[in-house]
Motif scaffolding. Structure first.
Motif, short mmCIF file in Angstrom:
data_model
loop_
_atom_site.label_atom_id
_atom_site.label_comp_id
_atom_site.label_asym_id
_atom_site.label_seq_id
_atom_site.Cartn_x
_atom_site.Cartn_y
_atom_site.Cartn_z
N THR A 12 -10.23 -45.55 14.55
CA THR A 12 -9.54 -44.61 15.30
C THR A 12 -8.28 -43.96 14.52
O THR A 12 -8.29 -42.64 14.14
N ALA A 13 -7.31 -44.85 14.10
CA ALA A 13 -6.16 -44.45 13.47
C ALA A 13 -6.45 -44.01 12.03
O ALA A 13 -5.99 -42.82 11.75
N ASP A 14 -7.40 -44.55 11.43
CA ASP A 14 -7.61 -44.15 10.06
C ASP A 14 -8.54 -42.79 10.16
O ASP A 14 -8.10 -41.94 9.39
N ILE A 15 -9.22 -42.47 11.10
CA ILE A 15 -9.91 -41.19 11.24
C ILE A 15 -9.01 -40.27 11.44
O ILE A 15 -9.03 -39.07 11.03
N LEU A 16 -7.96 -40.45 12.28
CA LEU A 16 -7.00 -39.63 12.74
C LEU A 16 -6.00 -38.85 11.55
O LEU A 16 -5.75 -37.96 11.24
N GLN A 17 -5.70 -40.16 10.68
CA GLN A 17 -4.86 -39.83 9.70
C GLN A 17 -5.79 -39.04 8.41
O GLN A 17 -5.03 -38.18 8.02
N ALA A 18 -6.79 -39.25 8.36
CA ALA A 18 -7.66 -38.34 7.37
C ALA A 18 -7.77 -37.26 8.08
O ALA A 18 -7.88 -36.18 7.15
N LEU A 19 -7.80 -36.90 9.16
CA LEU A 19 -7.95 -35.50 9.98
C LEU A 19 -6.81 -34.69 9.57
O LEU A 19 -6.66 -33.64 9.12
N LYS A 20 -5.58 -35.36 9.69
CA LYS A 20 -4.30 -34.84 9.51
C LYS A 20 -3.96 -34.60 7.82
O LYS A 20 -3.69 -33.64 7.56
N ALA A 21 -4.69 -35.31 7.07
CA ALA A 21 -4.48 -35.06 5.55
C ALA A 21 -5.29 -33.95 4.98
O ALA A 21 -4.76 -33.29 4.19
N GLU A 22 -6.20 -33.89 6.12
CA GLU A 22 -7.04 -32.67 5.66
C GLU A 22 -6.51 -31.27 5.89
O GLU A 22 -6.77 -30.15 5.43
N GLY A 23 -5.45 -31.50 6.60
CA GLY A 23 -4.48 -30.17 6.90
C GLY A 23 -4.76 -29.47 8.28
O GLY A 23 -4.21 -28.57 8.77
N LEU A 24 -5.58 -30.31 9.36
CA LEU A 24 -5.38 -30.16 10.67
C LEU A 24 -4.24 -30.03 11.43
O LEU A 24 -3.44 -31.01 11.02
N PRO A 25 -4.11 -29.31 12.51
CA PRO A 25 -2.69 -29.34 13.16
C PRO A 25 -2.43 -30.44 14.08
O PRO A 25 -2.59 -30.15 15.20
N LEU A 26 -2.13 -31.57 13.96
CA LEU A 26 -2.18 -32.83 14.18
C LEU A 26 -0.44 -33.36 14.25
O LEU A 26 -0.08 -33.29 13.16
N THR A 27 -0.15 -33.82 15.27
CA THR A 27 0.96 -34.57 15.36
C THR A 27 0.79 -35.85 15.87
O THR A 27 0.28 -36.07 16.85
N LEU A 28 0.74 -36.99 14.95
CA LEU A 28 0.25 -38.24 15.45
C LEU A 28 1.45 -39.25 15.73
O LEU A 28 2.48 -39.34 14.85
N SER A 29 1.46 -40.24 16.62
CA SER A 29 2.37 -41.36 16.84
C SER A 29 1.72 -42.57 17.31
O SER A 29 0.38 -42.48 17.49
N THR A 30 2.48 -43.52 17.50
CA THR A 30 1.87 -44.94 17.73
C THR A 30 2.43 -45.31 18.92
O THR A 30 3.75 -45.36 19.13
N ASP A 31 1.83 -45.58 20.02
CA ASP A 31 2.42 -46.24 21.28
C ASP A 31 1.81 -47.92 21.31
O ASP A 31 0.93 -48.30 21.23
N TYR A 32 3.10 -48.48 21.29
CA TYR A 32 2.90 -49.94 20.88
C TYR A 32 2.88 -50.51 22.33
O TYR A 32 2.82 -52.02 22.41
#
Length: 313
Positions: free
Chosen positions: A43-63
């Motif tokens: 999940t996290a790897d896919i989200l990072q790839a989508l963000k790197a693609e330029g999609l408007p995402l703000t990602l964070s981690t809930d521990y």
């Protein structure tokens, strides 16, 4: 950052659906805020790839792996409006797909203003069988039959700066409340529907097992004694966990349907209503496809590591 329509989402181990969730919902939403709850799959790897693609995402981690969606979503909302300006907030889970009539929503705001919350109609889609090796988008063809049993509505917010600081998001994102008001129940039905959420809760036997077992564990971390409690938040996780345990984890499609729908499954089918998919998936190769045992073990490991890290020295 000036935005208009945003969404807030918490995710955990949703590699089978997360890319489709992002691409579909960005057709309606200007920016997505997504907190990953220590996923052990891709999940996290896919989200990072989508963000790197330029999609408007703000990602964070809930521990914190405990099931505290109400507290966490409220904190996400407050953190977002302190840092960004926006007008509309949708509260979405990773298995929910939004269809939005922007003009109707804008008109409602012009009539009634902001600092309120509206219920959004949600439709559950029935489990339709296992997806063969046809890629993850095949799930939209298989799960294209709506459940005629009404689903609980979700809430969204017409945000207004300086007036929503007391808003609290309820469990499951179903309600918004503000205890500083005379009428604390903020969410109301709109006079005209402006959005629909398509909910794909059960996509495979593996996903059902994962969701039930990880959900039960998260419930344990939320509060001691929930197994014996007469009523508790997330009791559906407890119910499914107990059924799976009684079945010695030997669950097939027929068993899952019985556990979730009971004998009414065949009678609950509505007319086919497949969503329009106008995108391809790029990151299925980032899926790790772990076994449920591996995911559970890694969740336990991460929780123990986090407890040790927080323990006084």
């Amino acid at each position: 950052m000036q935005l208009q329509i945003v969404s807030l989402t918490m995710v955990k181990n949703e590699e089978d659906i997360i890319e489709a969730f992002v691409r579909y919902n960005l057709r309606s939403i200007d920016h997505m805020f997504i907190a990953d709850n220590m996923s052990t799959d891709g999940t996290a790897d896919i989200l990072q790839a989508l963000k790197a693609e330029g999609l408007p995402l703000t990602l964070s981690t809930d521990y914190d792996q405990a099931l505290k969606q109400n507290e966490k979503m409220t904190a996400m909302y407050r953190d977002a409006f302190k840092k960004h300006a926006f007008e509309y907030v949708f509260l979405l889970d990773a298995d929910e797909f939004l269809d939005l009539d922007r003009e109707t929503m804008f008109g409602l705001r012009e009539s009634h203003g902001g600092a309120t919350a509206y219920y959004v109609k949600r439709v559950n889609f029935l489990y339709g069988g296992e997806v063969a090796d046809r890629g993850n988008l095949a799930i939209f063809d298989i799960m294209s039959v709506p459940d005629t049993v009404p689903a609980t509505d979700k809430s969204m917010i017409f945000h207004e700066a300086g007036k929503c600081g007391g808003f609290k998001i309820g469990n499951g994102n179903h309600h918004v409340r503000d205890w500083s008001r005379t009428e604390p129940h903020v969410s109301v039905k709109p006079e005209k529907e402006f959005a629909l959420i398509r909910h794909l809760p059960l996509r495979s036997v593996e996903q059902y097992m994962r969701k039930s077992l990880l959900g039960w564990f998260a419930l344990q971390l939320r509060e001691a004694g929930v197994n014996a409690a007469k009523q508790t938040v997330g009791s559906h996780w407890r119910t499914q966990y107990r059924l799976i345990l009684e079945q010695d984890c030997k669950v097939d499609a027929e068993t899952m349907i019985s556990n979730v729908y009971g004998a009414s499954y065949a009678k609950r089918s509505g007319p086919r209503d497949a969503p329009t998919i106008d995108f391809d998936l790029k990151y299925e190769h980032l899926m790790r496809k772990q076994t449920i045992t591996t995911q559970l073990a890694r969740m336990y490991e991460a929780t123990i590591d986090n407890m040790w890290a927080q323990a006084p020295s």
